[in-house]
Design a protein around this motif. Structure first.
Motif, PDB file in Angstrom:
ATOM      1  N   ARG A 181       0.652  -1.275   0.097  1.00 42.89           N
ATOM      2  CA  ARG A 181      -0.035  -0.506   0.087  1.00 42.89           C
ATOM      3  C   ARG A 181       1.124   1.150   0.044  1.00 42.89           C
ATOM      4  O   ARG A 181       0.461   2.197  -0.011  1.00 42.89           O
ATOM      5  CB  ARG A 181      -0.989   0.027   1.400  1.00 42.89           C
ATOM      6  CG  ARG A 181      -1.790  -1.151   0.633  1.00 42.89           C
ATOM      7  CD  ARG A 181      -3.082  -0.882   2.244  1.00 42.89           C
ATOM      8  NE  ARG A 181      -3.918  -1.527   2.224  1.00 42.89           N
ATOM      9  CZ  ARG A 181      -4.696  -2.179   1.300  1.00 42.89           C
ATOM     10  NH1 ARG A 181      -5.187  -0.950   0.907  1.00 42.89           N
ATOM     11  NH2 ARG A 181      -6.209  -2.922   1.951  1.00 42.89           N
ATOM     12  N   SER A 182       2.007   1.120   0.098  1.00 45.05           N
ATOM     13  CA  SER A 182       2.759   2.328   0.341  1.00 45.05           C
ATOM     14  C   SER A 182       3.987   1.989   0.625  1.00 45.05           C
ATOM     15  O   SER A 182       5.107   0.639   0.896  1.00 45.05           O
ATOM     16  CB  SER A 182       1.932   3.081   1.789  1.00 45.05           C
ATOM     17  OG  SER A 182       3.090   2.398   2.914  1.00 45.05           O
ATOM     18  N   ARG A 183       5.235   2.747   0.360  1.00 44.91           N
ATOM     19  CA  ARG A 183       6.582   2.968   0.183  1.00 44.91           C
ATOM     20  C   ARG A 183       7.483   1.980   1.134  1.00 44.91           C
ATOM     21  O   ARG A 183       8.284   1.429   1.373  1.00 44.91           O
ATOM     22  CB  ARG A 183       6.993   3.978  -0.471  1.00 44.91           C
ATOM     23  CG  ARG A 183       7.057   4.384  -1.848  1.00 44.91           C
ATOM     24  CD  ARG A 183       7.798   5.641  -2.563  1.00 44.91           C
ATOM     25  NE  ARG A 183       7.958   5.745  -3.651  1.00 44.91           N
ATOM     26  CZ  ARG A 183       8.729   6.170  -4.189  1.00 44.91           C
ATOM     27  NH1 ARG A 183       9.518   7.171  -3.886  1.00 44.91           N
ATOM     28  NH2 ARG A 183       7.768   6.550  -5.416  1.00 44.91           N
ATOM     29  N   ALA A 184       6.867   2.756   2.327  1.00 48.34           N
ATOM     30  CA  ALA A 184       7.765   2.151   3.674  1.00 48.34           C
ATOM     31  C   ALA A 184       7.077   0.851   3.835  1.00 48.34           C
ATOM     32  O   ALA A 184       7.062   0.506   4.621  1.00 48.34           O
ATOM     33  CB  ALA A 184       6.315   3.173   4.870  1.00 48.34           C
ATOM     34  N   GLN A 185       6.430  -0.489   3.160  1.00 47.26           N
ATOM     35  CA  GLN A 185       6.397  -1.413   3.299  1.00 47.26           C
ATOM     36  C   GLN A 185       7.162  -2.149   2.757  1.00 47.26           C
ATOM     37  O   GLN A 185       6.832  -2.865   2.530  1.00 47.26           O
ATOM     38  CB  GLN A 185       4.833  -2.105   3.034  1.00 47.26           C
ATOM     39  CG  GLN A 185       3.743  -1.336   3.803  1.00 47.26           C
ATOM     40  CD  GLN A 185       2.344  -1.465   3.800  1.00 47.26           C
ATOM     41  OE1 GLN A 185       2.235  -1.413   2.850  1.00 47.26           O
ATOM     42  NE2 GLN A 185       1.261  -1.980   4.870  1.00 47.26           N
ATOM     43  N   CYS A 186       7.868  -1.863   2.008  1.00 49.22           N
ATOM     44  CA  CYS A 186       8.753  -2.591   0.854  1.00 49.22           C
ATOM     45  C   CYS A 186       9.944  -3.193   1.751  1.00 49.22           C
ATOM     46  O   CYS A 186      10.244  -2.104   2.800  1.00 49.22           O
ATOM     47  CB  CYS A 186       9.152  -1.826  -0.313  1.00 49.22           C
ATOM     48  SG  CYS A 186       7.405  -1.211  -2.063  1.00 49.22           S
TER      49      CYS A 186
END
Length: 208
Positions: A181-186
């Motif tokens: 859902r967001s870059r922070a979760q990559c």
């Protein structure tokens, strides 16, 4: 004799008129009950196999083509791809095609078959009946990028899909390994963020 029928005609006239009336009524009944060409008796005209009420509706097939496509029976030799999703409007404003789609057909507004109504502008998400399937993960094409696809840089911060096995015009440089859902979760190993769309619009790609 003026004003009188010849002998015998006066008695026969009512019978002649009754016979003529019966013949006319019989003719009317036959005309109103006649089937149209291609229609079963007492029913509506049938559509050829593979054609539905909606032009290129879900489950129907299109012919081969480069600039134009025709709806054809899925069992025919001209059938090339099947509709797996169908939406009105434009693909930029409407729902995304399923991940398995190989390409998108843009359908312009046009008169419906038989001149009854109008087929609205829309798009059909297509799946080839036979391989190759560029929409499959790593296939190098399709209307959307999915996990497993490979991309190469296209300049100005853009990327384009290419086959992961190197059979495309450009060699793969990155592969999408996760959708979040967001870059922070990559994961920390992510080298490139790819826009995917949908509920998980961020693709985490690793460098190859």
């Amino acid at each position: 004799m003026r004003g009188k029928w010849p002998t015998g005609v006066g008695r026969a006239l009512p019978a002649l008129l009754a016979a003529l009336l019966a013949a006319l009524l019989t003719g009317c009944r036959q005309t109103s009950g006649a089937a149209e060409p291609g229609a079963p008796p007492g029913g509506t005209p049938t559509r050829p196999s593979g054609h539905g009420a909606v032009f290129l509706g879900v489950g129907e097939c299109s012919s081969f083509g480069t600039t134009s496509f025709t709806e054809v029976p899925c069992t025919g030799e001209r059938a090339a791809a099947r509709v797996i999703a169908r939406h009105d409007g434009g693909p930029d404003d409407g729902p995304l095609c399923p991940p398995a789609a190989d390409f998108v057909l843009h359908i312009g507004a046009q008169p419906a078959a038989g001149g009854e109504g109008v087929i609205p502008r829309g798009y059909a998400c297509m799946r080839n009946l036979q391989p190759p399937h560029p929409g499959d993960p790593g296939g190098g094409g399709g209307p959307r990028t999915v996990v497993g696809d490979c991309v190469h840089g296209a300049g100005r911060g853009a990327v384009r899909e290419t086959a992961c096995d190197g059979s495309g015009k450009r060699k793969p440089e990155y592969q999408v390994v996760r959708a979040v859902r967001s870059r922070a979760q990559c994961p920390a190993s992510t080298a490139l963020y790819v826009r995917l769309g949908g509920e998980e619009p961020v693709g985490c790609a690793r460098k190859l």
